[in-house]
Design an enzyme around this catalytic site. Sequence first.
Site, PDB file in Angstrom:
ATOM      1  N   CYS A   1     -28.042 -33.971  13.865  1.00 13.31           N
ATOM      2  CA  CYS A   1     -28.060 -32.796  14.736  1.00 13.31           C
ATOM      3  C   CYS A   1     -26.614 -32.293  14.837  1.00 13.31           C
ATOM      4  O   CYS A   1     -25.754 -32.978  15.395  1.00 13.31           O
ATOM      5  CB  CYS A   1     -28.614 -33.180  16.102  1.00 13.31           C
TER       6      CYS A   1
ATOM      7  N   CYS B   1     -29.308 -24.060  16.223  1.00 17.83           N
ATOM      8  CA  CYS B   1     -29.422 -25.309  15.466  1.00 17.83           C
ATOM      9  C   CYS B   1     -28.199 -25.398  14.549  1.00 17.83           C
ATOM     10  O   CYS B   1     -28.000 -24.512  13.703  1.00 17.83           O
ATOM     11  CB  CYS B   1     -30.724 -25.295  14.660  1.00 17.83           C
TER      12      CYS B   1
END
Length: 260
Positions: free
Chosen positions: A74, A199
């Site tokens: 991530c 993201c």
Amino acid sequence: MKINFTKYQGTGNDFVMIDNREGIFPKNDTVLIEKLCDRRFGIGADGLILLENDPETDFRMVYYNSDGNESSMCGNGGRCLVAFAKSLRLIGNETDFLATDGLHHASILNDGTISLQMKSVDMVTIANDYVFLNTGSPHHVMLVDDLKNFDVKTKGAQIRYSDLYGKAGSNVNFVKQLGDNHFALRTYERGVEDETLSCGTGATAVAIAMHALGKTDSHHIMLDVEGGKLEVSFVKEGSVYQNVFLKGPATFVFEGEITW
Ligand SMILES: N[C@@H](CCC[C@H](N)C(=O)O)C(=O)O
């Protein structure tokens, strides 16, 4: 049992951070992690991140999506974890840490933004109407005409669950070009199973995909996400995208205590 948590967000991608250097957090309790991330019954977040000891680097990042399952890298979470590690006085303004996709270097810049080195990308698949690449997490990237009104959740879920990606699935990014080196994107994240406001691995994937498609010659790409702005830079050596850096803000939101 009780443990402190801190919530951070990076361009609206939000995370519950837990210092698990003493190893007391129940890492396999998927139901607890899902509940902590729940926006009605819990703290509310797109993911939960554990900071753990690593013998070779400053710390180890363990990432869970809001569905409670451990997942791949991530990018925004990595940047937020660096800010969290600094607040714990574990690091100064430079750090090396280990994540599921390998070693990451990061710097905290004078304006407080965090620049995180992402993994090199040696394979970019260019299909008729999309690009697929893995920037630490898998990403499907496609240009669309009307990004503002695009149904990201419905179309993203269709692609994520399609035969193209099988059981593992993929994150899905929809993109519009705004300028020579400037793109807007909206991302459907697997494991959240919805659009998120940003993201980091997705923004990185879009920057590289747009370069690979010849939409830009620049090695420094500006990206507008729903929750703010990110920058991605890279060097291309032969067919490999390396020295890939993701830069953007990582902000403290609030802290508290979890009891279970
Ligand atoms: N929000 C993240 C990506 C998190 C992982 C993703 N949902 C997956 O499971 O592949 C980012 O900032 O990169």
